[in-house]
Structure formats: C-alpha cells, structure tokens
Design an enzyme around this catalytic site. Sequence first.
Site, mmCIF file in Angstrom:
data_model
loop_
_atom_site.group_PDB
_atom_site.id
_atom_site.type_symbol
_atom_site.label_atom_id
_atom_site.label_comp_id
_atom_site.label_asym_id
_atom_site.label_seq_id
_atom_site.Cartn_x
_atom_site.Cartn_y
_atom_site.Cartn_z
ATOM 1 N N ASP A 1 7.348 -3.883 -8.475
ATOM 2 C CA ASP A 1 6.277 -3.801 -7.974
ATOM 3 C C ASP A 1 6.255 -3.408 -6.406
ATOM 4 O O ASP A 1 7.051 -3.298 -5.798
ATOM 5 C CB ASP A 1 5.704 -5.362 -8.091
ATOM 6 N N GLU A 2 4.710 -3.139 -6.073
ATOM 7 C CA GLU A 2 4.646 -2.996 -4.604
ATOM 8 C C GLU A 2 5.658 -1.922 -3.949
ATOM 9 O O GLU A 2 6.164 -2.220 -2.868
ATOM 10 C CB GLU A 2 4.755 -4.499 -3.673
ATOM 11 N N SER A 3 6.126 -0.900 -4.780
ATOM 12 C CA SER A 3 6.864 -0.041 -4.202
ATOM 13 C C SER A 3 6.114 1.173 -3.462
ATOM 14 O O SER A 3 5.924 2.254 -3.632
ATOM 15 C CB SER A 3 7.761 0.860 -5.255
ATOM 16 N N HIS A 4 5.411 0.620 -2.378
ATOM 17 C CA HIS A 4 4.391 1.323 -1.611
ATOM 18 C C HIS A 4 5.455 2.436 -0.558
ATOM 19 O O HIS A 4 4.510 3.300 0.146
ATOM 20 C CB HIS A 4 3.735 0.509 -0.450
ATOM 21 N N HIS B 1 11.066 -3.840 -2.650
ATOM 22 C CA HIS B 1 11.543 -5.227 -2.349
ATOM 23 C C HIS B 1 13.117 -5.072 -2.242
ATOM 24 O O HIS B 1 13.810 -5.904 -2.949
ATOM 25 C CB HIS B 1 11.160 -6.052 -3.481
#
Length: 530
Positions: free
Chosen positions: A345-348, A282
Amino acid sequence: MRRYTNTYFTQIIMKRQKNKWLLLPVLFGMVACENHGAPTVLSEAAIIPRPTAVADAAGVFALTAKTVVYVQESSEEAAKTGQYLADLLAPATGFRLSLQAASDAPPAGLWFGLTDNDEELGAEGYRLTVTPRRVSLIANTGEGLFHAVQTLRQLLPPEIEAAFPQQVPWLIAAGTIMDYPEYGYRSAMLDVARHFFTVDDVKHYIDLLAAYKMNMLHLHLSDDQGWRIEIKSWPELTNIGGQKQVGGGSGGFYTQEQYQDIVSYALDRYITVVPEIDMPGHTNAALASYPELNSDGNARELYTGIEVGFSSLCTDKEVTFKFVDDVIRELAAITPGPYIHIGGDESHSTKKDDYIGFINRVQDIVLAYDKIMIGWDEIVSAELNELSVAQYWSSAANARTAVNKGTLLVISPASRAYMDMKYDSTTALGLKWAGYISVKHGYDWDPTTIMSEVTRDNVLGIEAPLWSETIETRSNIEFMALPRLPGYAEIGWTGPARSWDEYRRRLAVHGKRFAVGGSNFFRAPDVPWE
Ligand code: TNX
C-alpha cells in the site's frame, strides 16, 4: 461455497407460527424462574453473530458442578474443545467439570460429538441441541465444535465472563441451533508496528476474535516506525528497527519463538495468523537498519511520526530481493497458515513500473515458499497469479480491476471497517481521515453491496483492521474494537440478511458481558445498553 438461504424475517415468522403454542409454557416458566439476564427462550438469546437457524423447545438445561463433559472417544478435536469449554466455564462457575470419553451421546450431560458427513454444516458449522437433560454439540470438525462452544457461552448469563465465582443459576434455554458461516475468511488486523503490543496483549485480542467466531488474525508486523519480527539472517531489523515506536517511546519485537507462541495460541482457537511485512513502501524501519537497502546506500533515521508514503525499498538492487527472499523464507517457516501478506500500500515513493516489477517478483518468492500472497488493493496493478488475493481498503478502481482479473477480494473499506477511525467527533483516540465510524455505520453495510461490480463470487471474506498510530494500550484496543468488532464478525458469518434495528438490541446485551469481563468499551449512543 455455502450460501445464506433463509432471510431473517421469514425465519422469525416461521418460528413464531410453529412454536406459538409450544412457547406458552416456556413463557410462564420464564416469569417463575428468572435466569439473571439469560433468556429462557432460546430464540431470544442475544447471539452474535446471529445463527443461521434457531428453533425453541420447552424447558431449560441447568449446568451444575456435577455436569459431565462427554467427548467422543478417540477424537482429539472433541477432547480438545471439550477441555476448552471446561476451562472457559471454570472461573465464573467455580466448577471443575470432568471430561469423559464416550462412544455415543450420553443420556445426560454435555456431549461433544463429531460426524464427518453433515453436508449442511460444512467445515465450520455446528448443531447445538439443548434439552433439559443434555446439551449436545455436533460438528464435522474441531472448528465447528469450537464455534458451538462460543454460542453455548453466549447462551449462559453474562456473569459467565467473570474471573471469579458468581452465585447465579447457570441455565440454558432448550431448543436447537443449526449454524454455519457465509464467508470462510473472517478477519481482524492488529498493527503492532506503530505501537508495539506484548504477546499477552495479542493473545487477549485473539480471545476477542474467537468469542465472535472470527477465524483469521492479520498481524501488521513492519512499518516505517518499527520492525517487530525477528529475522535471524538480518538481525539488525529488530536490533535497530525494533527500538522505537510512534511518539518516540521504546518499541519491541517478537522473537521467532514468541511469534510461534502467538501462532499456536491462535491455532488452538482455530484462528489462522496472516503475517504482514509491508513493502516496498512503509519500510523506513528496515531502511534504518541496513544502509544497503537504500538507493543512495545511506541508512535512514528511525522514524516516530505518523506520516505515510515517504519510504521505499530500492527496487533495482539485487540485495533487495535477497532480503525479501530471506524474510519470506524465515516467516513462511514459522507460519503454518497458507497466507503471507506483503502490504504493497501507499508506495508513493516508488515509481509505478518499479512497483509492478517488485510486486511480481515478491509474488514469485511467496509462491516459492508455498504460500499465497495477499496485498492491499494497489497490488492489482501487478500480474497476479490466480491464487493471490487483494485486500480492498480504499480504491474502487482497484477493486474493479481485481474483479476483471479474477482476483479474490478481502473486503475492508476504510470508511466502514477501519476500527482506528473515531466513532464521532468526541472520540479521543483514533483518526478520522476516512470519516467517523459509528457502531451503526460500521455494521450497516455488506461486502456484496459496496459496489455493483463486486459480487459474492469475488469476495473471499471481510477484515476489520485496527491501525495503531493513536492506540497504545490493551485498554485502547478494547475501546476501539468494542463494540464494533462483533458487527464485523456478524457481517462475515451471517451474510447480508440482517438488520441494524434487530442487531443493536442483541449488541446491547453484550455490553453486560464486556463489563463483567472487565473489557473497556465505548457506550455508543446508537446502542440501547441495558
Ligand atoms: C492507511 S490502510 C494505511 C495505514 C495507516 C492507516 C490509518 C492502508 C493500507 N494504509 O498505513 O495506518 O491508513 O488509518
């Protein structure tokens, strides 16, 4: 920590029995003296969050232009909360109530008194006693007095929310309220990164939180689409990263002075700001502002879509940690509250090992600036210290890991507490990836029953986030938050002994308050609006 002891139903039954005879004259009084929608029986007042204990007494108190607000002498908190009440009442009543210091409760008028030894009340509780001659607000702290004011406000007719003088009798039913919260962390989030909101919009949101006794404001200050807080040592973050927002329109950012203005406005309402810098994912706005933060050394383009999971800070460059240190240092210096939220979060696009190493180092940095780290539930894969807090939003496995590691949780299940989820299929605003969240679905759950492993001792509190991919204006914010936010406030304050069937009738009364106050709100079909 204080626990809820009485169940709602035993309370009501006890109240009914005890006051059966006492109530009769009051009930007759009610017929004779119509109070414009504010009940003349205290226990029938639609107070949200529902108080711990309410007892009725005979009669009413009438607020008039001559009512004096007495505040306990040499108490700054009493003077401050007394003035806040006088200011709050001024527009709708047209009264400019005068404040007077007094050493003890006066025979008549409003009384703001501080004690320091009422153990039952704890740090945020209060006692509100209304007789025909006097309304007294007593607490151990300014917080407690402030919460008492919000209750008092809800005891007055809905016209009290108006911006101009209203010709109604300002009557308050007699009785006593003793009240304190279940959780010390009762929060709402506002995403100012996907769409930017002005300082005034944020203050308006703070006032909404304050009205329902929430005490934390989480500001999501950075994301792929925008960097919204000035960092003096990295000026391009806002010069470049603050330019745009979702949809391609111009974004914006807060100078440090504006941020401090928000923080002190919140603090005046006993609300602590929890600033979030989301990382290592993000982060496109930062990666667009500084090429050196990228693994390939090339600055990214600004992004105005709503996809997630594509950006990552470069976790094996030292400059990344210099950057994080500078950002946290500057943010900590203008944030009096104890928490810094680091996202996570969501550190894909970050390898798992790199992610763990990164969070470990960021935790050290946050600690070095004397702050406590909060992160979304993914952070539980790192080696968390005993202070760090995880915010449960989607992964039950992560919540379980937190419990096993002794990490406290802030509870924000996306499928229950995300105020950016549509109410139903007809809601124009919002997303639906976590399902529709009707007012009932948003209210009818409890942090202690979402999964068997998570018990009261694991829970620091609750938060309702409002992500802003589709939210562009203050009116949009109100539409998504009202009427769900009062329900989240009640979950945090009142604890598990509540019922939707009873709550929905109280909430219905608040529709008039929203309308009189000029707030946009969703006339949800599951609430019997008046
Ligand atoms: C998931 S919740 C996200 C956000 C989005 C949100 C939209 C979380 C920790 N990450 O980036 O804005 O869904 O509902």
